[in-house]
Design a protein around this motif. Structure first.
Motif, PDB file in Angstrom:
ATOM      1  N   ARG A 192       0.643  -0.888  -0.230  1.00 24.19           N
ATOM      2  CA  ARG A 192       0.245  -0.368   0.060  1.00 24.19           C
ATOM      3  C   ARG A 192       0.668   1.334  -0.010  1.00 24.19           C
ATOM      4  NH1 ARG A 192      -4.062  -0.738   4.887  1.00 24.19           N
ATOM      5  NH2 ARG A 192      -2.484  -1.695   5.713  1.00 24.19           N
ATOM      6  N   THR A 207      -3.257   3.967  -0.982  1.00 23.04           N
ATOM      7  CA  THR A 207      -3.901   2.757  -1.592  1.00 23.04           C
ATOM      8  C   THR A 207      -4.451   2.086  -0.777  1.00 23.04           C
ATOM      9  OG1 THR A 207      -1.760   1.934  -1.913  1.00 23.04           O
ATOM     10  CG2 THR A 207      -2.436   3.777  -3.674  1.00 23.04           C
ATOM     11  N   ARG A 210      -4.587  -3.736  -3.427  1.00 21.93           N
ATOM     12  CA  ARG A 210      -5.750  -4.214  -4.248  1.00 21.93           C
ATOM     13  C   ARG A 210      -4.308  -5.321  -5.799  1.00 21.93           C
ATOM     14  NH1 ARG A 210     -10.559  -2.086  -2.794  1.00 21.93           N
ATOM     15  NH2 ARG A 210     -10.223  -0.296  -4.643  1.00 21.93           N
ATOM     16  N   SER A 211      -3.593  -3.125  -5.555  1.00 19.62           N
ATOM     17  CA  SER A 211      -3.442  -4.183  -6.605  1.00 19.62           C
ATOM     18  C   SER A 211      -1.772  -2.963  -5.639  1.00 19.62           C
ATOM     19  CB  SER A 211      -3.142  -2.898  -7.998  1.00 19.62           C
ATOM     20  OG  SER A 211      -3.738  -1.396  -7.570  1.00 19.62           O
ATOM     21  N   ILE A 212      -0.495  -4.320  -7.019  1.00 22.84           N
ATOM     22  CA  ILE A 212       1.358  -3.073  -6.588  1.00 22.84           C
ATOM     23  C   ILE A 212       1.331  -2.387  -6.712  1.00 22.84           C
ATOM     24  CG2 ILE A 212       3.934  -3.912  -6.868  1.00 22.84           C
ATOM     25  CD1 ILE A 212       2.752  -7.061  -7.128  1.00 22.84           C
ATOM     26  N   VAL A 213       2.309  -1.484  -5.809  1.00 24.24           N
ATOM     27  CA  VAL A 213       2.676   0.122  -6.106  1.00 24.24           C
ATOM     28  C   VAL A 213       3.904   0.294  -5.881  1.00 24.24           C
ATOM     29  CG1 VAL A 213       0.595   0.516  -5.841  1.00 24.24           C
ATOM     30  CG2 VAL A 213       1.586   0.662  -3.414  1.00 24.24           C
ATOM     31  N   SER A 229       1.991   2.135 -10.652  1.00 26.49           N
ATOM     32  CA  SER A 229       1.321   0.956 -10.212  1.00 26.49           C
ATOM     33  C   SER A 229       1.104  -0.254 -11.182  1.00 26.49           C
ATOM     34  CB  SER A 229       0.139   1.657  -9.956  1.00 26.49           C
ATOM     35  OG  SER A 229      -1.137   0.857  -9.729  1.00 26.49           O
ATOM     36  N   TYR A 230       0.472  -1.035 -10.993  1.00 28.55           N
ATOM     37  CA  TYR A 230       0.170  -2.476 -11.818  1.00 28.55           C
ATOM     38  C   TYR A 230      -0.929  -2.852 -11.391  1.00 28.55           C
ATOM     39  CZ  TYR A 230       5.045  -3.658 -11.303  1.00 28.55           C
ATOM     40  OH  TYR A 230       6.041  -4.225 -12.352  1.00 28.55           O
ATOM     41  N   GLU A 231      -2.022  -1.479 -11.476  1.00 25.51           N
ATOM     42  CA  GLU A 231      -3.548  -1.876 -11.264  1.00 25.51           C
ATOM     43  C   GLU A 231      -4.141  -2.227 -13.026  1.00 25.51           C
ATOM     44  OE1 GLU A 231      -5.613   1.600 -11.083  1.00 25.51           O
ATOM     45  OE2 GLU A 231      -4.753   2.291  -9.823  1.00 25.51           O
ATOM     46  N   SER A 232      -3.682  -1.841 -13.353  1.00 28.31           N
ATOM     47  CA  SER A 232      -4.164  -2.023 -15.114  1.00 28.31           C
ATOM     48  C   SER A 232      -3.447  -3.512 -15.585  1.00 28.31           C
ATOM     49  CB  SER A 232      -3.394  -1.509 -16.291  1.00 28.31           C
ATOM     50  OG  SER A 232      -1.790  -1.260 -16.123  1.00 28.31           O
ATOM     51  N   GLY A 233      -2.857  -4.599 -14.321  1.00 27.48           N
ATOM     52  CA  GLY A 233      -1.823  -5.716 -14.886  1.00 27.48           C
ATOM     53  C   GLY A 233      -0.303  -5.263 -15.084  1.00 27.48           C
TER      54      GLY A 233
END
Length: 443
Positions: A192, A207, A210-213, A229-233
């Motif tokens: 986070r 954050t 839910r996704s890597i930062v 951020s990896y929120e889009s993959g």
């Protein structure tokens, strides 16, 4: 070198007000602290418990006094003489100083102060700094006023003024650190984005996890963060407004973008774009999205950092066959500046402009180090199984980085060290922590 405190501070700002108190006559010679690269004898100071000027101010006064002492002693440049050793007891802020009593306990400087809780539950803090040896104030007395919720900031601001007047440099206590807070097992960590005071207090999560930062970095005004951020993959660069926590993707691209930093004016950002097997460094205008490519080598260029004047960048590249550091004027060619044993990475320019900090790997050991901007005077400040990601304090005096322990249960934590290699210590966080980024001084 000899550093003399000659700084007079007078400012106004949104959260606090600050006033000089007419308590000293003229400019008095300050204390002098000799700073060498190896050994610094901490200056003995006495901090008299701040006087409570209202009935409900006693606990607040004690807390503010404690924070000021922690800041100054934590810098490694001062040694506090405990109140139990004080001969004189300061019970009235306006009482004259009995210098002989403070000389008797070998105090070289004395801090006195008072705290008042205001009718609107705000806090007013007054303080004075004295040179015990020459029996004179160091600068004028000052007063800071702020809200009860900003008690720690009030104390940090007092400590910054004391530090500045005694060291001759800007302080760094009233600042924040962004970092990646990590929890859970080593193979499945929740990461986070978080922010805290420089000393680990007031942690706030930005954050959800839910996704890597990765790799947050402050804007020059300290109000925004730029991070990966990896929120889009895939890794993409985002900008977040800290106050509202609203965020947006910096650029729309199918390419991976990462390792961003703001320009010194906050209008642009420099970052890495990966296209196929090649990674180059680009600059993007944050408002328009217009871009400019800086590197064109058939290699991996990443971890860019601007010089304080915005005219050059430093970055890491494997164009020579191994990971090394290069400096490049924005309108010129890159020159390699690292030539020692091992691999170099994550370079970051000091806010003073005099040094570049870096991570260095030699064999299975990692180091945090500094060198001049031409690569000379390389000096290693740390050594461990894994030391990574240096970031500079606002005054360029201290570095913070993260260290990870070895083994199945190894985990990262934050560490700070003086630029001379002294005063290496752990920075407290509620969870594991990595990727620190130090803010400018707060306004």
């Amino acid at each position: 070198m000899t550093i003399r405190a000659t700084i007079a501070i007078a400012a106004s700002f949104a959260i606090f007000t600050v006033n000089s108190i007419a308590l000293a006559q003229g400019d008095n010679p300050p204390l002098r602290i000799e700073i060498t690269e190896g050994v610094i004898e901490p200056v003995p100071i006495a901090t008299a418990p701040f006087v409570a000027e209202t009935v409900d101010a006693a606990a607040v006064a004690d807390e503010i006094t404690s924070i000021i002492v922690d800041d100054l002693v934590g810098s490694g440049l001062f040694r506090n003489i405990p109140p139990a050793a004080h001969i004189a007891k300061v019970t009235n802020f306006d009482s004259p100083v009995q210098y002989s009593d403070w000389k008797a306990i070998n105090a070289e400087a004395l801090i006195t102060g008072s705290v008042e809780v205001l009718p609107d539950q705000g806090i007013s803090v007054k303080f004075r700094l004295f040179d015990v040896f020459i029996e004179n104030p160091i600068g004028d007395g000052m007063k800071f006023t702020g809200s009860r919720g900003n008690l720690r900031r009030l104390a940090h601001k007092v400590a910054d003024v004391v530090y500045s007047r005694m060291i001759g440099e800007e302080g760094y206590f009233d600042s924040r650190v962004a970092f990646v807070s990590e929890s859970g097992p080593k193979g499945n960590r929740v990461k986070r984005l978080a922010i805290m005071d420089y000393d680990g207090a007031n942690v706030q999560y930005l954050t959800s996890g839910r996704s890597i930062v990765l790799a947050p970095r402050f804007s020059p005004d300290g109000q925004r963060l730029i991070y990966t951020s990896y929120e889009s993959g895939v890794p993409r660069v985002y900008i977040m407004d800290i106050a509202t926590q609203q965020r947006r993707e910096l650029i729309e691209t199918v390419d991976m973008s990462f390792a961003p930093r703001f320009s010194p004016d906050g209008r642009k950002a420099v970052l890495s774009l990966a296209r196929g097997s090649n990674t180059d460094i680009f600059e993007f205008d944050i408002t328009t999205g217009n871009s400019r490519q800086f590197t064109f080598a058939n290699s991996i260029e990443t971890a860019p950092s601007y010089s304080p004047d915005g005219r050059s960048i430093v970055f890491e590249s494997d164009r020579s066959g191994s990971q090394q550091i290069y400096v490049q004027p924005l309108n010129g060619r890159a020159d390699r500046i690292s030539f020692g044993q091992g691999r170099y990475g994550t370079p970051v320019w000091s806010p003073r402009g005099d040094y570049i900090a870096f991570t260095k790997q030699i064999g299975d050991r990692f180091h945090i180090g500094v060198m001049r901007t031409d690569g000379s005077e390389e000096r290693l400040l740390s050594e461990s199984f894994l030391d990574e990601g240096p970031t500079w304090s606002p005054n360029g005096r201290v570095l913070m980085f993260f260290r990870e322990t070895r083994g199945e249960f190894g985990a990262p934590f934050l560490v700070s060290v003086d630029v001379t290699g002294r005063n290496l210590k752990r920075v407290p966080t509620p969870e594991f922590a990595s990727d620190p980024a130090w803010s400018p001084l707060l306004k």
